[in-house]
Design an enzyme around this catalytic site. Sequence first.
Site, PDB file in Angstrom:
ATOM      1  N   ARG A  37       3.137  -5.613  -9.336  1.00  0.00           N
ATOM      2  CA  ARG A  37       4.344  -6.219 -10.447  1.00  0.00           C
ATOM      3  C   ARG A  37       3.974  -7.743 -10.560  1.00  0.00           C
ATOM      4  O   ARG A  37       4.202  -8.385  -9.603  1.00  0.00           O
ATOM      5  CB  ARG A  37       5.556  -6.104  -9.502  1.00  0.00           C
ATOM      6  CG  ARG A  37       6.691  -5.086 -10.360  1.00  0.00           C
ATOM      7  CD  ARG A  37       8.073  -4.983  -9.498  1.00  0.00           C
ATOM      8  NE  ARG A  37       8.313  -5.730  -8.746  1.00  0.00           N
ATOM      9  CZ  ARG A  37       9.817  -5.961  -8.506  1.00  0.00           C
ATOM     10  NH1 ARG A  37      10.615  -5.122  -8.992  1.00  0.00           N
ATOM     11  NH2 ARG A  37      10.116  -6.716  -7.558  1.00  0.00           N
ATOM     12  N   ASP A  64      10.297  -6.372   0.713  1.00  0.00           N
ATOM     13  CA  ASP A  64       8.987  -6.027  -0.101  1.00  0.00           C
ATOM     14  C   ASP A  64       8.317  -4.952   0.815  1.00  0.00           C
ATOM     15  O   ASP A  64       7.789  -5.288   2.023  1.00  0.00           O
ATOM     16  CB  ASP A  64       8.224  -7.546  -0.166  1.00  0.00           C
ATOM     17  CG  ASP A  64       6.923  -7.173  -1.059  1.00  0.00           C
ATOM     18  OD1 ASP A  64       6.222  -6.246  -0.799  1.00  0.00           O
ATOM     19  OD2 ASP A  64       6.837  -7.537  -2.023  1.00  0.00           O
ATOM     20  N   ASP A 116       4.604  -5.869   1.854  1.00  0.00           N
ATOM     21  CA  ASP A 116       4.601  -7.054   2.686  1.00  0.00           C
ATOM     22  C   ASP A 116       4.824  -6.700   4.092  1.00  0.00           C
ATOM     23  O   ASP A 116       4.186  -6.998   5.012  1.00  0.00           O
ATOM     24  CB  ASP A 116       5.289  -8.149   2.330  1.00  0.00           C
ATOM     25  CG  ASP A 116       4.585  -8.960   1.171  1.00  0.00           C
ATOM     26  OD1 ASP A 116       3.299  -8.799   0.938  1.00  0.00           O
ATOM     27  OD2 ASP A 116       5.253  -9.653   0.260  1.00  0.00           O
TER      28      ASP A 116
HETATM   29  C1  PRP Z   1       6.232  -3.092  -5.105  1.00  0.00           C
HETATM   30  C2  PRP Z   1       6.435  -1.172  -4.873  1.00  0.00           C
HETATM   31  C3  PRP Z   1       6.265  -0.642  -6.110  1.00  0.00           C
HETATM   32  C4  PRP Z   1       6.949  -1.916  -7.013  1.00  0.00           C
HETATM   33  C5  PRP Z   1       8.392  -1.393  -7.299  1.00  0.00           C
HETATM   34  O1  PRP Z   1       4.872  -3.094  -5.450  1.00  0.00           O
HETATM   35  O2  PRP Z   1       5.613  -0.848  -3.943  1.00  0.00           O
HETATM   36  O3  PRP Z   1       4.995  -0.348  -6.490  1.00  0.00           O
HETATM   37  O4  PRP Z   1       7.015  -2.875  -6.131  1.00  0.00           O
HETATM   38  O5  PRP Z   1       8.845  -2.201  -8.476  1.00  0.00           O
HETATM   39  P1  PRP Z   1       9.150  -1.724  -9.746  1.00  0.00           P
HETATM   40  O6  PRP Z   1       9.768  -0.313  -9.787  1.00  0.00           O
HETATM   41  O7  PRP Z   1      10.084  -2.854 -10.303  1.00  0.00           O
HETATM   42  O8  PRP Z   1       7.800  -1.743 -10.616  1.00  0.00           O
HETATM   43  P2  PRP Z   1       4.300  -4.409  -5.461  1.00  0.00           P
HETATM   44  O9  PRP Z   1       4.181  -4.743  -6.926  1.00  0.00           O
HETATM   45  O10 PRP Z   1       5.233  -5.397  -4.832  1.00  0.00           O
HETATM   46  O11 PRP Z   1       2.687  -4.283  -4.782  1.00  0.00           O
HETATM   47  P3  PRP Z   1       2.228  -3.943  -3.399  1.00  0.00           P
HETATM   48  O12 PRP Z   1       2.747  -2.753  -2.993  1.00  0.00           O
HETATM   49  O13 PRP Z   1       0.700  -4.104  -3.424  1.00  0.00           O
HETATM   50  O14 PRP Z   1       3.017  -4.876  -2.513  1.00  0.00           O
HETATM   51  N1  URA Z   2       9.271  -3.560  -4.343  1.00  0.00           N
HETATM   52  C1  URA Z   2       9.482  -3.816  -3.012  1.00  0.00           C
HETATM   53  O1  URA Z   2       8.875  -3.577  -2.247  1.00  0.00           O
HETATM   54  N2  URA Z   2      11.110  -4.150  -2.850  1.00  0.00           N
HETATM   55  C2  URA Z   2      11.945  -4.186  -3.752  1.00  0.00           C
HETATM   56  O2  URA Z   2      12.963  -4.053  -3.370  1.00  0.00           O
HETATM   57  C3  URA Z   2      11.643  -4.013  -5.062  1.00  0.00           C
HETATM   58  C4  URA Z   2      10.033  -3.855  -5.535  1.00  0.00           C
END
Ligand code: PRP
Ligand code: URA
Length: 214
Positions: free
Chosen positions: A109, A205, A208
């Site tokens: 994202r 997150d 993370d």
């Molecule tokens: C997070 C989570 C989802 C997304 C959800 O991923 O794992 O994929 O955000 O948010 P949205 O519904 O607003 O799209 P992130 O982009 O942080 O990537 P990561 O899993 O690699 O940390």
């Molecule tokens: N992605 C995450 O990991 N947490 C949130 O709350 C929203 C998007």
Amino acid sequence: MAKEVQPGVVVVDHPLVQHKLTLMRDKQRSTYSFRQLMNEIGILLCYEVTRDLPLELRDIETPLEAMKAPVIAGKKLVFAPILRAGTAFLDGMLELVPSARVAHIGLYRDPKTLQAVEYYFKAPPDIADRQVIVLDPMLATANSATAAIDRLKERGAKDLRFVCLLAAPEGIAKLRAEHPDVIIYTAAIDSHLNDHGYIVPGLGDAGDRMYGTK
Ligand code: PRP
Ligand code: URA
């Protein structure tokens, strides 16, 4: 235990799922324990999302006699985890359905626009003939989920479900509007999104916390 709380949205309110989710929300939870719990909830959610898989009868022989016994019909499932956070979910689901195929979808994202940016996609060639279960613990704006499902449909997928741990009402509304054919399974629906697109109260997150990257 699962309830359809609105058309196409199923909340898995099993006490084990709810208890483990509460442990995950706690900001003191260690990286290892967070990942372990995600894996365990993955197993429990897999049980619900596969509840209505079709069965067919197969001839087998027990030590006592021949019988017709039920086995899952049709082609193997495809699990489609959205990277990174979908992977611990995947581990749990593969423990229950070890012969499933996997479609990896790399999305992140953009922190400013909250739009999903694709960096990887690898799926089995015949996803058109299989049920596809998209995995991502967090359904926030739903930009990631809709981008992943758009991509899977471009490749021919027709029978899809989406499984998450936590959903925001905003994300549910968007995903239902864009892909009304895709049933959403979630352990909980939280209050709202904050100004940075995070689910409140949420769990922070997920990627993370799972991999200790912050
Ligand atoms: C997070 C989570 C989802 C997304 C959800 O991923 O794992 O994929 O955000 O948010 P949205 O519904 O607003 O799209 P992130 O982009 O942080 O990537 P990561 O899993 O690699 O940390
Ligand atoms: N992605 C995450 O990991 N947490 C949130 O709350 C929203 C998007």
